[in-house]
Design a protein around this motif. Sequence first.
Motif, PDB file in Angstrom:
ATOM      1  N   PHE A 246      -9.398   2.484  -4.984  1.00 50.55           N
ATOM      2  CA  PHE A 246      -9.773   3.265  -3.800  1.00 50.55           C
ATOM      3  C   PHE A 246      -8.829   4.422  -3.469  1.00 50.55           C
ATOM      4  CE2 PHE A 246     -11.985  -0.817  -2.766  1.00 50.55           C
ATOM      5  CZ  PHE A 246     -13.280  -0.303  -2.810  1.00 50.55           C
ATOM      6  N   ILE A 247      -7.534   4.325  -3.833  1.00 47.53           N
ATOM      7  CA  ILE A 247      -6.623   5.440  -3.525  1.00 47.53           C
ATOM      8  C   ILE A 247      -7.033   6.722  -4.257  1.00 47.53           C
ATOM      9  CG2 ILE A 247      -4.264   6.312  -3.746  1.00 47.53           C
ATOM     10  CD1 ILE A 247      -3.229   3.554  -3.090  1.00 47.53           C
ATOM     11  N   PRO A 248      -7.313   6.662  -5.576  1.00 45.35           N
ATOM     12  CA  PRO A 248      -7.751   7.902  -6.246  1.00 45.35           C
ATOM     13  C   PRO A 248      -9.054   8.459  -5.683  1.00 45.35           C
ATOM     14  CG  PRO A 248      -7.047   6.253  -7.854  1.00 45.35           C
ATOM     15  CD  PRO A 248      -7.125   5.554  -6.538  1.00 45.35           C
ATOM     16  N   LEU A 249      -9.912   7.582  -5.145  1.00 46.91           N
ATOM     17  CA  LEU A 249     -11.197   8.039  -4.626  1.00 46.91           C
ATOM     18  C   LEU A 249     -11.114   8.575  -3.204  1.00 46.91           C
ATOM     19  CD1 LEU A 249     -13.556   5.179  -5.915  1.00 46.91           C
ATOM     20  CD2 LEU A 249     -13.385   7.506  -6.798  1.00 46.91           C
ATOM     21  N   PHE A 250     -10.379   7.862  -2.335  1.00 47.12           N
ATOM     22  CA  PHE A 250     -10.403   8.194  -0.910  1.00 47.12           C
ATOM     23  C   PHE A 250      -9.024   8.406  -0.289  1.00 47.12           C
ATOM     24  CE2 PHE A 250     -14.028   5.292  -1.800  1.00 47.12           C
ATOM     25  CZ  PHE A 250     -15.061   6.215  -1.632  1.00 47.12           C
TER      26      PHE A 250
ATOM     27  N   VAL B 130      -5.370  -4.117  -7.412  1.00 49.28           N
ATOM     28  CA  VAL B 130      -6.567  -3.600  -8.083  1.00 49.28           C
ATOM     29  C   VAL B 130      -7.391  -2.726  -7.137  1.00 49.28           C
ATOM     30  CG1 VAL B 130      -8.763  -4.245  -9.154  1.00 49.28           C
ATOM     31  CG2 VAL B 130      -6.682  -5.506  -9.730  1.00 49.28           C
ATOM     32  N   LEU B 131      -7.571  -3.200  -5.902  1.00 52.04           N
ATOM     33  CA  LEU B 131      -8.350  -2.430  -4.928  1.00 52.04           C
ATOM     34  C   LEU B 131      -7.680  -1.099  -4.609  1.00 52.04           C
ATOM     35  CD1 LEU B 131      -9.477  -5.224  -2.425  1.00 52.04           C
ATOM     36  CD2 LEU B 131     -10.895  -4.010  -4.087  1.00 52.04           C
ATOM     37  N   ASN B 132      -6.365  -1.105  -4.492  1.00 49.97           N
ATOM     38  CA  ASN B 132      -5.653   0.153  -4.255  1.00 49.97           C
ATOM     39  C   ASN B 132      -5.792   1.102  -5.434  1.00 49.97           C
ATOM     40  OD1 ASN B 132      -3.889   0.533  -1.690  1.00 49.97           O
ATOM     41  ND2 ASN B 132      -3.672  -1.643  -2.164  1.00 49.97           N
TER      42      ASN B 132
ATOM     43  N   ASP C 294       0.825  -1.210   0.000  1.00 56.13           N
ATOM     44  CA  ASP C 294       0.000   0.000   0.000  1.00 56.13           C
ATOM     45  C   ASP C 294       0.859   1.261   0.000  1.00 56.13           C
ATOM     46  OD1 ASP C 294       0.921  -0.612   2.517  1.00 56.13           O
ATOM     47  OD2 ASP C 294      -1.053  -0.704   3.458  1.00 56.13           O
ATOM     48  N   LYS C 295       1.952   1.261   0.758  1.00 53.22           N
ATOM     49  CA  LYS C 295       2.831   2.435   0.790  1.00 53.22           C
ATOM     50  C   LYS C 295       3.505   2.653  -0.567  1.00 53.22           C
ATOM     51  CE  LYS C 295       3.789   1.543   5.657  1.00 53.22           C
ATOM     52  NZ  LYS C 295       4.807   1.103   6.630  1.00 53.22           N
ATOM     53  N   ILE C 296       3.863   1.556  -1.213  1.00 48.35           N
ATOM     54  CA  ILE C 296       4.494   1.664  -2.528  1.00 48.35           C
ATOM     55  C   ILE C 296       3.511   2.259  -3.533  1.00 48.35           C
ATOM     56  CG2 ILE C 296       5.492   0.348  -4.438  1.00 48.35           C
ATOM     57  CD1 ILE C 296       6.555  -1.632  -2.363  1.00 48.35           C
ATOM     58  N   MET C 297       2.252   1.834  -3.470  1.00 51.16           N
ATOM     59  CA  MET C 297       1.260   2.333  -4.412  1.00 51.16           C
ATOM     60  C   MET C 297       0.868   3.774  -4.116  1.00 51.16           C
ATOM     61  SD  MET C 297      -1.172  -0.807  -5.513  1.00 51.16           S
ATOM     62  CE  MET C 297      -1.669   0.191  -6.907  1.00 51.16           C
TER      63      MET C 297
END
Length: 489
Positions: free
Chosen positions: A382-386, A377-379, A238-241
């Motif tokens: 969801f990262i661009p959204l939240f 895929v989930l990251n 998650d930190k990398i993404m």
Amino acid sequence: MGIVLNQSLKNTIITYIGFAIGGISTLFLFPPILGKTFYGLSNYILSCANVIMPLFAIGMQNTLVKFYSQCKSEKEQNQFLSFTVLFPILLIIPILLIGLFFYDEIAFFVTKKNPIVKDFIWLIPFVGICMAYFEIFYAWARVHMFSVFGNFIKEVGLRLFSLIALLGIYFKWITVVDFIYLTAGIYFVAFLVTMFYAFRIKKPVFQFTIPWNVKEILVYTSYIILSGSVANLLLDGDKIMLNQYMDIGNIAFYSVATYIALVISVPSRAMHQIVYPITAKLMHENKHDELNVLYKKTSINLQIVGGFVMLCIFVNIDQLYEMMPKEYCGGILVVFMIGLSKYFDLILGNNNAIIFNSKYYRAVLFLGVGLVVLTVVLNMIFIPLFGIIGSAFATLLSITCYSLAKLLFVVKRMHLFPFTKQNFISAGISLFVFLLFYFWQFPLHPIVGIVLKSILVTIVYGFINYKMVVSPEINQTFDKLLVKLRIIK
């Protein structure tokens, strides 16, 4: 369970000391001294190094634990130890050469959003190699039932020297850039110290000989590389993404929140250092009933201890964030989501040790690859959204799915089950205590309020668990402590 409790207790104490040191740095020193940009950069480098570490270690830290007990003579032991140390070099060299060849492409990809990363890319493989050989030599010590010193280096030593380096910035002995390089140097020293300690336990007699069961070892190792990569991607991916989608300073906000939540997994980390080789031994000797008992004991004991830690964090989280810069407060929800995922993983006991030492490990590892794809895929969704909340939610879903899949696999294939009615009682107690304490706080300074509320949680949670005898082992340990303190006879 005598040696398990003894070394687990020592490892738990050491790990919590390390987390306390790290907590001081993470909550009160990193944000104001290092700043969000370099704090995020530091975490990004360590996260990337942790993700590629299994490739450099070639899974030898787990392979050593699994196969060492099968060596029938000292000669075979020496040959096997030599193989686990020397063989990873054969993969490290080509990986580094490939990295050099594609350096420009790699640099372009990881620096699109944050150009500051470019000057420090080479530190990632360096730290990764140090981490890999630290784990190999730590496993060398663990198979001889010496798990405490390596745990001290890993949990306390690294964080203590990092704290000293932070103070160096504060007193202007070094710059923030020097700190990044010094962090890499700290991991190198940790690897060297652990290596010499392992050699002291078992003097090395290096032999360039291939073990007789090399085919079985290599098959297992190849899957363990996959397994380690899956686990570390779920932990640090998650930190990398976040680096690919957001300003690197957001990694600092996210890292503080995840560090707080990771405290919940400390009991599991401590116990697994000694439980892993014991699990491997029981499985090698086909002692199914003893393994099932160990499975249940680790589950309920970790749930009680981990549940207590989770409660202390959750009921105090608002006051804890009051002591930090306001820009970090967006991570409170991250703490809850990551914390719950760690709690669920924790109550599975020595589930991972059972899987990785069984003949069924391959199927579960392929499932793990699918879940890494799901995480990515989930990251991406969801990262661009939240933002960081979206990343935490993606991690919660991924880790929960992965943990549930591993649990079902062990139950169905190996007919081992970690839960008893005590697990449900423990979960009910945790929920009750959370509802009792979360919605109010002392109108005092945050530190005073946290201390007072934690004392109350400790008394209520401990009293209920003790009176209901949720874990006979914990009750026995507590009774022995009371006898030593001459509170009871």
